[in-house]
Enzyme design. Sequence first.
Site, mmCIF file in Angstrom:
data_model
loop_
_atom_site.group_PDB
_atom_site.id
_atom_site.type_symbol
_atom_site.label_atom_id
_atom_site.label_comp_id
_atom_site.label_asym_id
_atom_site.label_seq_id
_atom_site.Cartn_x
_atom_site.Cartn_y
_atom_site.Cartn_z
ATOM 1 N N GLY A 119 0.851 -1.134 0.271
ATOM 2 C CA GLY A 119 0.475 0.483 0.228
ATOM 3 C C GLY A 119 0.991 1.324 -0.164
ATOM 4 O O GLY A 119 1.714 1.238 -0.367
ATOM 5 N N LEU A 120 0.000 2.317 0.765
ATOM 6 C CA LEU A 120 0.775 3.988 0.445
ATOM 7 C C LEU A 120 1.720 4.118 -0.588
ATOM 8 O O LEU A 120 2.355 4.584 -1.124
ATOM 9 C CB LEU A 120 2.340 3.751 1.748
ATOM 10 C CG LEU A 120 1.744 3.485 2.980
ATOM 11 C CD1 LEU A 120 3.549 3.604 4.035
ATOM 12 C CD2 LEU A 120 1.279 4.566 3.588
ATOM 13 N N CYS A 121 0.080 4.302 -1.599
ATOM 14 C CA CYS A 121 0.035 4.444 -2.856
ATOM 15 C C CYS A 121 0.001 5.417 -2.995
ATOM 16 O O CYS A 121 -0.799 5.189 -4.746
ATOM 17 C CB CYS A 121 1.683 3.536 -4.449
ATOM 18 S SG CYS A 121 -0.036 1.592 -3.757
ATOM 19 N N GLY A 122 -1.155 5.873 -2.433
ATOM 20 C CA GLY A 122 -2.638 6.944 -2.556
ATOM 21 C C GLY A 122 -3.579 6.003 -3.123
ATOM 22 O O GLY A 122 -3.686 4.682 -2.979
#
Lengths: 301, 143
Positions: free
Chosen positions: A89-92
Amino acid sequence: MPSLKEYRDRIASVKSTKKITSAMKMVAASKLKKAQDQAEASQPYASAMAEMMSRVAAGVIVTDASPRLLIGTGKDDVHLLVVVTADRGLCGGFNGNLARKAREEILHLEAEGKTVKLLLVGRKGRDVLKRNFENRFLKTFTGIAGKTRIEFADADQVTQYILEAFDAGEFDKCSLVYNEFKSVLTQTPSIHQLIPFSLPEVDTADIDTANEGKHLDAPYTFEPEEDAMLEELLPKNLGVQIYRALLDSAAGEQAARMTAMDNATRNAGDRINGLTLEYNRARQAAITKELIEIISGAEAV
Amino acid sequence: MANAENKTFNFELVSPERKLISEPAVMVTIPGGEGDFGVLANHSPLLSTIRAGVIEVVGENDNEPRRLFVAGGFADVTPENCTVLAEYAINVADLDQAKIEKELTDLKEDLAMAEGGQDKARVQRKIDLANAKLTAVTGELQL
């Protein structure tokens, strides 16, 4: 009102978050470069494959005896969606947007009375779709999207699975749902039909003139002949399409993460400024209060 | 552009991951799906499948051909170009006979343990590939 120490702690914590996000941004930027290089390096094979497909297609007449990958099973009941997302994750909105697209497609197909099966590549897509559609899962592949170099063998393992399932009659149509890499700033969730495969449109007049330019005076020889050739080419072509989708998605993931982390870094910077201001104000107030106490103490004497 | 005097043509070997070779060649021998064939400049247009085997490339100033092992793919021949699409390609000199033989033994064990037609077919494909590699190294046919 928070104490001065609490302010200091909060500023320190935001600062360390900022360090992490900016480091992640740097890492994503360098990975993006690698992923883009890889996508570029795979271009010659894909275009050579496309060229071959169109040459073969020019000489093939589609009949009922044509390969099933080309004409389909004749039915349109069961759809297999291959959903390609990231492992992390952590990709908008990268994974979220894709999952939404997939969900819309599933509901749309089911509203038409079709059966939907899902093949998932990437952990995030699985996690999101699991909530509502777990009973439609056929298989999940993880550990591909997170690799620094995506090898053709990775795509091939997905391809083989699809081909085996197709031969076993598990589905009639197959589509790929993936994030198309448009630019560093935009990745568009798109749907691309894999099976049955649509042959490239061939304009015979076009080929004739092109061949004249190249002094091709002899017609193409096919070894084996066109139909058998097509039978060999179609599965390979499927592999190429899946490989390209994986590369596109990998590049898109890094691009999305870079943008997301850039935003996060900027927000952290703003937050630090705001907190510093409040901290200074609180410090000032404490000093003033102390002074008033001293002065009023002195006056009382 | 090729013409009658031109003895070389452009040979390209492309894998899905990248372009491996792009150079002028005088002659290329390709293990076609229906038999080996040699390509010289001004070959008539041909599309062929490739079986696992060795491609030999003779460059302009080479005495010895370069030998490359490829597995599965296609060859696209025109008078001035020869493009080989291969999923797997490696220099024959880089193949390690001992390693392949070990792999082969392991695979044969796998085949004995494999259950179901699909599993068996998958392992059998790997065995065929390893056999072809061994043939490329030793020059002897593996039966």
